[in-house]
Scaffold this active site. Structure first.
Site, PDB file in Angstrom:
ATOM      1  CG  ASP A   1      -0.380  -7.243   1.209  1.00 37.39           C
ATOM      2  OD1 ASP A   1      -0.241  -6.370   2.205  1.00 37.39           O
ATOM      3  OD2 ASP A   1      -1.421  -7.485   0.582  1.00 37.39           O
TER       4      ASP A   1
ATOM      5  CG  ASP B   1      -5.589  -1.643   1.274  1.00 38.56           C
ATOM      6  OD1 ASP B   1      -4.709  -1.701   0.174  1.00 38.56           O
ATOM      7  OD2 ASP B   1      -5.857  -2.598   2.080  1.00 38.56           O
TER       8      ASP B   1
HETATM    9  C1  DGJ Z   1      -4.089  -5.319   1.676  1.00 36.89           C
HETATM   10  C2  DGJ Z   1      -3.347  -4.729   2.622  1.00 36.89           C
HETATM   11  O1  DGJ Z   1      -2.048  -4.735   2.115  1.00 36.89           O
HETATM   12  C3  DGJ Z   1      -3.118  -5.505   3.806  1.00 36.89           C
HETATM   13  O2  DGJ Z   1      -2.521  -4.995   4.950  1.00 36.89           O
HETATM   14  C4  DGJ Z   1      -4.651  -5.338   4.515  1.00 36.89           C
HETATM   15  O3  DGJ Z   1      -4.999  -4.015   4.802  1.00 36.89           O
HETATM   16  C5  DGJ Z   1      -5.554  -5.848   3.441  1.00 36.89           C
HETATM   17  N1  DGJ Z   1      -5.486  -5.484   2.402  1.00 36.89           N
HETATM   18  C6  DGJ Z   1      -7.176  -5.776   3.904  1.00 36.89           C
HETATM   19  O4  DGJ Z   1      -7.949  -6.218   2.980  1.00 36.89           O
END
Ligand code: DGJ
Length: 745
Positions: free
Chosen positions: A546, A476
């Site tokens: 997201d 991430d």
């Molecule tokens: C952003 C990601 O897109 C989410 O799926 C998740 O992993 C969060 N970060 C965790 O902080």
């Protein structure tokens, strides 16, 4: 990839003309008065004689130079700069010891090589075993700067790769302030520009607009490529649609700051320049140390946007991405518990997840020390002693004991000020001298331009993966650059940080991949914020947004599908009401739309209602029976990608076109019932297909007369139609059908 596809580069010394071609595509460059001129880019030609003339007269205000009778501001040049007679958007700007721009480059010599010679082993480069490479070296008149332009024609696709290397021919330092990977000049401007722009939770919005006088620029100075813009664009003839017409697509194998500019100039000619973003960039070109731009890929078709996407999908899958592997059905903890993960919780989910058909359990954010929320301790990567009292290994062992795979979330490029890493190495964080660090999501960014920081990450991640038997990492990246300063670079090299960072990131990823060839890596930047040709060179799949509302995720993936293949998209079954927009979505839609790309689930398996559990179980079984298509299939958009983006209709087929799925998703339905017909266009016309195990029709009819989609029942509905070839083929197997997945709820 068949060896019968071969690229060829021919040189005609009399006309100083290079013809790069394969079976489908030709690109012609000519040296004219020493300048490098683009003569042709399009369908393959046997021979280029030059029937279309170059403008050989000059307009008023022309700067006289040795290009006469041509004018440098109207010649379709291959790589040009400002203030030497060409006033269009430059591809490069290099200043000499006088602080002045180094003028026009002229042809010096060339080389033709087999395959694709990488100018820099750390930057992503396409694999082209059946391609050929032309390297043209240009010099300026003062013999200060040499620029090597690399052109690789891919063997089996109408794709040309371009990359540029700068060399300093003197013994004093030069300064590069602008370094594009490619420049494409056209002697008209009859194109629409198609762009992908967006934001967190709203990635890959497609915009199509005609080129008009002036400049249109899309770029990033965020340190990552997106989500505000994707380093990929299309120039399409105005009549081009998804199914027919000319289109030229360009993308970068790059994940950092970038810019592309499309310009229509005073003479109605146009130019596209794409490469590093000059805004924050300045590079000290030291004697003997080459500088290399990211690689760019140009794809061409005469058969519409779906064909251009087909070319890019194959290009990325066959020439850029890591070698194929089976991506696994995932249970991810994020939307289940957010930061509140623990050994007990994950162990409790194993039996139910297994029963649903999950193949991989992933512990998302929150697993490490002092991470109750996003203010927690990024950088140390030590399991939280309360949440995981025995560390991660027993969890991995328990998951492996059931024949499942174990995955972990990391955000390696980040550091929190409350971490032990920061206490020991405050100088490893990116920063501006004397200025208060600017946080985003409570965190700072590690200065990956420093080799010592890269080495640290390589060690930490190698140990983490090895010690905990990790099969999958979700990588991430949740904030953008601010104060992009490196504590260790001298003042005149601070403009190098962005480039050095991205190159450092690739070194870490590449080392990890080489050490663990079986490790699956998911690319994520708060969703699809860094989905680009660079990251997909080192990762297997991408979390596209997201925004986990299934209908909107389809819309986002539809935009990304202009360039990126189905096999990288991740789609999880998520809660309703949705956790971002509180929308209630029918269970049928949630289950069906979680099937595309790499499926999974992001709500707690143990807390599903009986109806939800049955729907997820049936959809995973359906997925497993149709994995070839749903995970690795060919994807064709049956509706225009830029009109009514809430409605998506895809045809997904296997390579042989013996199995096909028509998947639709709609937003708000109309109160007036209306049959929707779609032509399937891409089935094999010689085959006969059975539709939804009921009636039969030929591919020819389905392509040209189409099918009627089921009437949409209520807002946010989705439908699936299955087609199986029956001509000379075994009857369809008894795979679970759509009806078994769930009924409308
Ligand atoms: C952003 C990601 O897109 C989410 O799926 C998740 O992993 C969060 N970060 C965790 O902080």
């Amino acid at each position: 990839m068949g060896v019968n596809f071969m690229a060829n580069i021919e040189y005609d010394p009399e006309r100083q003309l290079f013809h790069l071609h394969n079976d489908t595509f030709s690109y012609v460059i000519q040296v004219i008065r020493g300048y490098l001129v683009k003569r042709y880019c399009g369908p393959a030609l046997d021979h280029f004689s030059g029937t279309a003339k170059l403008e050989d007269f000059s307009h008023a205000f022309n700067i006289q130079n040795d290009a006469a009778p041509y004018s440098l501001t109207t010649l379709p040049l291959e790589y040009s700069t400002l203030m030497g007679g060409d006033y269009r958007t430059p591809a490069y700007a290099v200043r000499n010891g006088h602080g002045q721009l180094i003028g026009n480059l002229k042809f010096d010599h060339y080389q033709i090589l087999a395959g694709n010679e990488s100018f820099n082993g750390t930057l992503p480069t396409a694999r082209t075993p059946h391609g050929q490479t032309l390297i043209i070296t240009m010099h300026d008149e003062t013999q200060t700067l040499a620029v090597r332009l690399k052109y690789t024609i891919v063997g089996d696709l109408p794709v040309l790769l371009k990359q540029v290397e700068y060399r300093n021919l003197t013994d004093t330092t030069l300064t590069i302030t602008h370094a594009a990977s490619l420049q494409l000049d056209f002697d008209d401007h009859a194109y629409d520009l198609i762009t992908l722009t967006g934001a967190h939770l709203n990635e890959a919005k497609v915009t199509r607009q005609p080129l008009t006088p002036g400049k249109k620029s899309i770029g990033s100075n965020y340190g990552a490529s997106g989500p505000q813009g994707v380093p990929a664009t299309i120039l399409a003839a105005p009549a081009t649609n998804e199914f027919a017409g000319e289109a030229l697509g360009v993308t970068l194998l790059w994940s950092g700051n970038f810019n592309y500019t499309a310009q229509v100039d005073q003479f109605d000619n146009s130019r596209l320049v794409m490469g590093l973003n000059p805004e924050l960039f300045a590079w000290q070109l030291k004697p003997g140390k080459p500088f290399v731009t990211p690689e760019a890929a140009v794809a061409y078709t005469n058969d519409g946007l779906n064909d251009l996407s087909r070319i890019f999908h194959r290009f990325f899958a066959d020439h850029v991405m890591p070698l194929p592997r089976k991506n696994l059905i995932e249970y991810n903890t994020w939307e289940t518990t957010y930061f509140d993960v623990s050994e007990a919780k994950i162990l409790a989910e194993i039996p139910k997840a297994e029963e649903l058909g999950v193949e991989l359990l992933v512990i998302d954010d929150g697993w490490f020390k002092n991470r109750p929320n996003d203010a927690g301790q990024l950088g140390d990567w030590v399991p939280d002693p309360v949440k995981f009292p025995h560390g991660l290994r027993p969890v991995a062992d328990a998951i492996h004991a059931r024949g499942l795979a174990f995955g972990l979330w990391v955000e390696p490029e980040m550091i929190s000020e409350n971490s032990e890493l920061y206490a020991t190495h405050p100088d490893w964080a990116m920063q501006y001298v004397g200025q208060k660090p600017l946080r985003s999501r409570n965190q700072l960014i590690l200065d990956l331009s420093q080799r010592i920081v890269q080495d640290h990450l390589i060690t930490v991640l190698t140990n983490l993966v090895r010690d905990n038997h990790i099969d999958y990492l979700k990588w991430d990246y949740n904030r953008h650059f601010s104060q992009p300063g490196s504590p260790v670079l001298p003042p005149d090299q601070q403009g190098e940080v962005g480039y050095r960072y991205t190159r450092g990131l690739y070194r870490v990823l590449k080392t990890l991949r080489d050490t663990f060839p079986k490790l699956l890596i998911e690319n994520c930047s708060s969703g699809g914020g860094r989905l680009d040709g660079g990251m997909i060179a080192y990762t297997d799949q991408t979390w596209t947004s997201d925004f986990t509302d299934p209908v909107y995720r389809m819309k986002i993936m539809n935009g990304f599908s202009l360039f990126f293949p189905l096999k990288i998209f991740v789609s999880h079954f998520t809660a309703s009401p949705n956790l971002q927009d509180a929308r209630l979505t029918p269970l049928h839609t949630r289950a069906l739309l979680s099937l595309v790309g790499i499926t999974g689930i992001e709500c707690p398996p143990s807390q599903l209602s009986p109806a939800e559990a049955a729907a997820v179980k049936a959809s995973f079984a359906f997925y497993k029976a149709n994995r070839k298509e749903l995970q690795n299939g060919l994807l064709f958009r049956l509706r225009p990608s830029h009109v009514n983006q809430d409605e998506v209709c895809w045809l997904i087929t296997n390579a042989a076109k013996t199995k096909a799925l028509v998947l639709t998703s709609v937003g708000v339905t109309s109160p007036i019932p209306h049959y929707q017909h779609v032509l399937l266009h891409y089935l094999d016309p010689r085959l006969s297909y059975q539709i939804d195990n009921t009636k039969n029709a030929t591919g020819l009819e389905l392509n040209h007369a189409g099918v009627t989609l089921p009437l949409a029942h209520g807002d946010f509905s989705a439908t699936l139609m299955e087609l199986t070839a029956v001509t000379n083929l075994p009857q369809p197997t008894a795979a679970p059908t759509l009806d078994q997945i769930t009924t409308q709820s």
